[in-house]
Design an enzyme around this catalytic site. Structure first.
Site, mmCIF file in Angstrom:
data_model
loop_
_atom_site.group_PDB
_atom_site.id
_atom_site.type_symbol
_atom_site.label_atom_id
_atom_site.label_comp_id
_atom_site.label_asym_id
_atom_site.label_seq_id
_atom_site.Cartn_x
_atom_site.Cartn_y
_atom_site.Cartn_z
ATOM 1 N N THR A 386 0.714 -1.192 0.000
ATOM 2 C CA THR A 386 0.000 0.000 0.000
ATOM 3 C C THR A 386 0.771 1.288 0.000
ATOM 4 O O THR A 386 1.451 1.415 0.908
ATOM 5 C CB THR A 386 -0.873 -0.040 1.112
ATOM 6 O OG1 THR A 386 -1.193 -1.230 1.608
ATOM 7 C CG2 THR A 386 -1.796 1.100 1.156
ATOM 8 N N THR A 404 -0.079 -2.430 -3.170
ATOM 9 C CA THR A 404 0.485 -2.774 -1.874
ATOM 10 C C THR A 404 1.297 -4.058 -1.910
ATOM 11 O O THR A 404 1.075 -4.915 -2.758
ATOM 12 C CB THR A 404 -0.664 -2.942 -0.845
ATOM 13 O OG1 THR A 404 -0.132 -3.212 0.440
ATOM 14 C CG2 THR A 404 -1.600 -4.088 -1.217
ATOM 15 N N ASN A 406 1.457 -5.127 1.282
ATOM 16 C CA ASN A 406 0.896 -5.259 2.631
ATOM 17 C C ASN A 406 1.799 -4.546 3.635
ATOM 18 O O ASN A 406 1.814 -3.335 3.670
ATOM 19 C CB ASN A 406 0.612 -6.714 2.992
ATOM 20 C CG ASN A 406 -0.399 -6.815 4.126
ATOM 21 O OD1 ASN A 406 -1.190 -5.898 4.314
ATOM 22 N ND2 ASN A 406 -0.393 -7.892 4.875
ATOM 23 N N GLU A 425 0.675 -10.558 1.332
ATOM 24 C CA GLU A 425 -0.768 -10.300 1.248
ATOM 25 C C GLU A 425 -1.609 -11.440 1.783
ATOM 26 O O GLU A 425 -2.791 -11.261 2.071
ATOM 27 C CB GLU A 425 -1.134 -10.031 -0.216
ATOM 28 C CG GLU A 425 -2.077 -8.878 -0.424
ATOM 29 C CD GLU A 425 -1.436 -7.562 -0.069
ATOM 30 O OE1 GLU A 425 -1.962 -6.893 0.840
ATOM 31 O OE2 GLU A 425 -0.407 -7.194 -0.660
ATOM 32 N N ASP A 428 -3.946 -10.949 4.636
ATOM 33 C CA ASP A 428 -5.264 -10.306 4.520
ATOM 34 C C ASP A 428 -6.403 -11.318 4.458
ATOM 35 O O ASP A 428 -7.570 -10.953 4.541
ATOM 36 C CB ASP A 428 -5.315 -9.388 3.292
ATOM 37 C CG ASP A 428 -4.759 -8.003 3.590
ATOM 38 O OD1 ASP A 428 -4.601 -7.672 4.781
ATOM 39 O OD2 ASP A 428 -4.473 -7.253 2.643
ATOM 40 N N GLY A 478 -2.936 2.253 4.595
ATOM 41 C CA GLY A 478 -3.345 2.271 6.004
ATOM 42 C C GLY A 478 -4.146 1.060 6.429
ATOM 43 O O GLY A 478 -4.759 1.065 7.493
ATOM 44 N N GLY A 479 -4.188 0.016 5.604
ATOM 45 C CA GLY A 479 -4.943 -1.182 5.988
ATOM 46 C C GLY A 479 -6.381 -0.817 6.285
ATOM 47 O O GLY A 479 -7.016 -0.068 5.533
HETATM 48 O O1 DON Z 1 -5.235 -4.624 1.072
HETATM 49 C C1 DON Z 1 -5.218 -4.158 2.212
HETATM 50 O O2 DON Z 1 -6.188 -3.695 2.762
HETATM 51 C C2 DON Z 1 -3.899 -4.111 2.959
HETATM 52 N N1 DON Z 1 -3.036 -5.159 2.500
HETATM 53 C C3 DON Z 1 -3.316 -2.746 2.749
HETATM 54 C C4 DON Z 1 -2.002 -2.576 3.498
HETATM 55 C C5 DON Z 1 -1.677 -1.171 3.775
HETATM 56 O O3 DON Z 1 -2.425 -0.268 3.494
HETATM 57 C C6 DON Z 1 -0.366 -0.969 4.463
HETATM 58 N N2 DON Z 1 -0.220 0.416 4.795
HETATM 59 N N3 DON Z 1 0.103 0.872 5.822
#
Ligand code: DON
Length: 577
Positions: A386, A404, A406, A425, A428, A478-479
């Site tokens: 991300t 991303t 991740n 990933e 997730d 930001g997950g």
């Molecule tokens: O796809 C997602 O929601 C996560 N893998 C995103 C990871 C992310 O935003 C990392 N940032 N801080």
């Protein structure tokens, strides 16, 4: 950007009318047509503009626009550049989503990673059925089949104006000749190196990187050159694929066949009306678009409760947390890869449903966490299976892209000989129902691991249009904080009438149902201690989170683009005449 194949869009217009009749989910062309476009259309904006994660990506975009490229060419060139100069998150070893608005029509490209074919539902559980800590986060078994290269290939060949080699050229230059390393990158490298110590080959590739010095990546330059020469096949077949598969042997699951069979997918974006705007955003396998629409609409439904309530007051934070509780209850239950589960998208963003959920909000005290259940009933969905950057071009086309690996530097594994940082990933997925992942979010069967399945994401690349013209392009990493961050910035701009810079810089906070009644705040801007005390008196707990997004947004008022990069990161925004 002008498009020659008008016939293609006539049939699309019919789809659009049909979709508008339902007014919940938008449309997208599913038949690929890949002719290049020509530059005959009058300029719609005063300039092109970008908001990107670092200065090298901004320089790349400028070069591409000067060569006559459009927003899609610039986006693809930015994505490859960040894979070199922003290795903690920019990538070709991960995946993502691209929301596009081209010639006044919305599109969505899903190039999310997929689980390898030999992945199994319980692959991260021990013989007692418990999750093995760290296994989905570090090392070869954490890696999903990367989608970025195929995504960029699909987007550029469909909509780009320049030659493929032109969009690869800046990235190859930065990999070959090097780039000057930023302090923030070193901080992130040092933190990641501790997690990966003894588990991966991370140090071999990034151990020598020093702040203020030029860092070259010859293996990555060769890989990018193969991609430049051969297109997506330069990654998914031949030498690069062989090197990735070899690096997995004895450690991880990805095979040459996994790579060869990877395909990005054009999907219907989620489209919803809000506040006089059309919100075009990410569908499943992202939870983000649905979450964002639910947040925006629930807040609008509670207008009488929000009216006159100041931003960052205890009451504001309480009301937003109440809304977020409901959104995250739905996320955990219903959302997963739509190719494996029939995700009830239309129901989840239906106006009456959202109103019903808004009416459950307790305006006085936090609703008991256990009482906040998924809103469509608790049955499982029917089995059916991300860094962010924002770009607009002077023709009025827009790209909102979040991709991303991740965690920072993904799994910490660099496929030997390729310079490619591989993602983690797989974390997730829901390794076990009810057990939280890295971002503290839980999932159900809908997000269980299965071969070729895409893990549920929160990435929410979003475009707002008004009267069929782009008004905002926005997104962030930001997950699980992604869509709550975008929601807060949009609300700051359109409900609180803040200038974009203020809206992006303002304090952000986050709640996600679990842990119960916990509000995350950020070191960047802490909440007022009195406000914290009032909320603690109501029963909330507070937790500090290290990271709360890196918004990259472009607002267009009339015909003038105004890009803005989050002060929390090292992003650069630039208007390019
Ligand atoms: O796809 C997602 O929601 C996560 N893998 C995103 C990871 C992310 O935003 C990392 N940032 N801080």
């Amino acid at each position: 950007m002008p498009l020659k194949q008008e016939h293609r869009f006539r049939s699309l217009a019919l789809t659009a009318v049909a979709a508008a009749a339902f007014s919940v989910v938008g449309f997208v062309e599913s038949t690929p047509a890949y002719a290049k476009t020509s530059d005959t259309q009058p300029q719609a904006l005063t300039a092109s503009a970008v908001a990107v994660a670092d200065k090298y990506a901004a320089d790349t975009a400028e070069q591409i626009f000067r060569q006559g490229g459009n927003a899609v060419d610039a986006a693809v060139a930015i994505a490859f550049t960040l894979a070199v100069t922003y290795p903690e998150a920019g990538n070709i070893g991960g995946g993502g989503f691209m929301t596009l608005y081209v010639d006044h029509r919305p599109y969505f490209l899903d190039y999310r990673e997929r689980a390898p074919m030999s992945a199994t539902r319980n692959m991260y559980l021990d013989d007692k059925g418990e999750v093995i800590k760290g296994m989905s986060l570090y090392g070869h078994r954490a890696v999903g089949v990367p989608g970025t290269v195929d995504g960029m290939w699909e987007a550029q060949k469909r909509f780009g104006k320049l030659k493929w080699k032109q969009v690869l050229a800046p990235a190859i230059k930065y990999a070959e000749n090097g780039f000057v390393v930023d302090d923030q990158l070193i901080e992130r490298r040092d933190r990641a190196a501790k997690d990966f110590a003894g588990k991966t080959n991370f140090d071999l590739y990034f151990g020598s990187m020093k702040a203020g010095q030029t860092f070259k990546q010859p293996d990555l330059a060769d890989t990018l050159q193969r991609i430049s020469d051969k297109g997506a096949k330069g990654f998914y077949q031949g030498k690069t694929a062989d090197l990735i598969a070899t690096s997995m042997t004895g450690h991880g699951l990805i095979t040459a066949r996994d790579l060869k069979e990877y395909k990005a997918v054009w999907r219907q974006p989620v489209v919803a009306s809000w506040n006089g705007y059309r919100v075009i955003t990410a569908p499943p396998p992202s939870s983000g678009g649905i979450g964002l629409v639910q947040l925006l609409k629930m807040k609008a439904d509670l207008k009488d409760k929000f009216d006159g309530v100041p931003l960052d007051s205890a009451q504001y934070i309480h009301l937003v947390a109440e809304i977020e509780k409901r959104v995250f209850a739905d996320r955990a239950q219903y959302l997963g890869d739509p190719d494996f589960y029939k995700v009830p998208v239309a129901q989840l963003i239906d106006d009456d449903y959202i109103l019903k959920r808004a009416q459950e909000v307790n305006p006085e005290t936090p609703s008991d966490t256990k009482s906040v259940q998924p809103g469509l009933g608790t049955s499982m969905p029917e089995k059916a299976e991300t860094t962010h950057f924002s770009v607009v071009d002077k023709w009025g086309n827009a790209v909102s892209n979040t991709y991303t690996i991740n965690g920072y530097f993904g799994s910490g594994v660099i496929a030997e000989g390729t310079g490619v940082v591989l993602n983690d990933e797989m974390d997730d997925f829901s390794a076990k129902p009810g057990v939280a992942n890295m971002f503290g979010v839980v999932g159900s069967d809908a997000n269980a691991i299965a071969p070729r399945k895409r893990p549920l994401s929160s990435m929410t690349p979003t475009i707002l249009t008004k009267d069929d013209k782009v008004a905002m392009v926005i997104g962030t990493p930001g997950g699980s904080r992604i869509f709550t961050s975008i929601f807060q910035v949009l609300s700051n701009v359109y409900d609180f009438q803040m200038p974009l810079a203020e809206a992006v810089g303002a304090t952000r906070f986050h709640h996600q149902l679990l842990p119960p009644n916990t509000i995350f705040q950020e070191p960047f801007h802490q909440l007022d201690p009195d406000v914290v005390k009032q909320l603690e008196d109501k029963g909330y707990k507070f937790s500090m989170q290290g990271f709360n997004g890196d918004i990259q947004a472009i607002r267009i008022d009339d015909t003038t683009p105004q890009p803005m990069s989050d002060p929390r990161g090292r992003g650069v925004s630039r208007v390019i005449q």
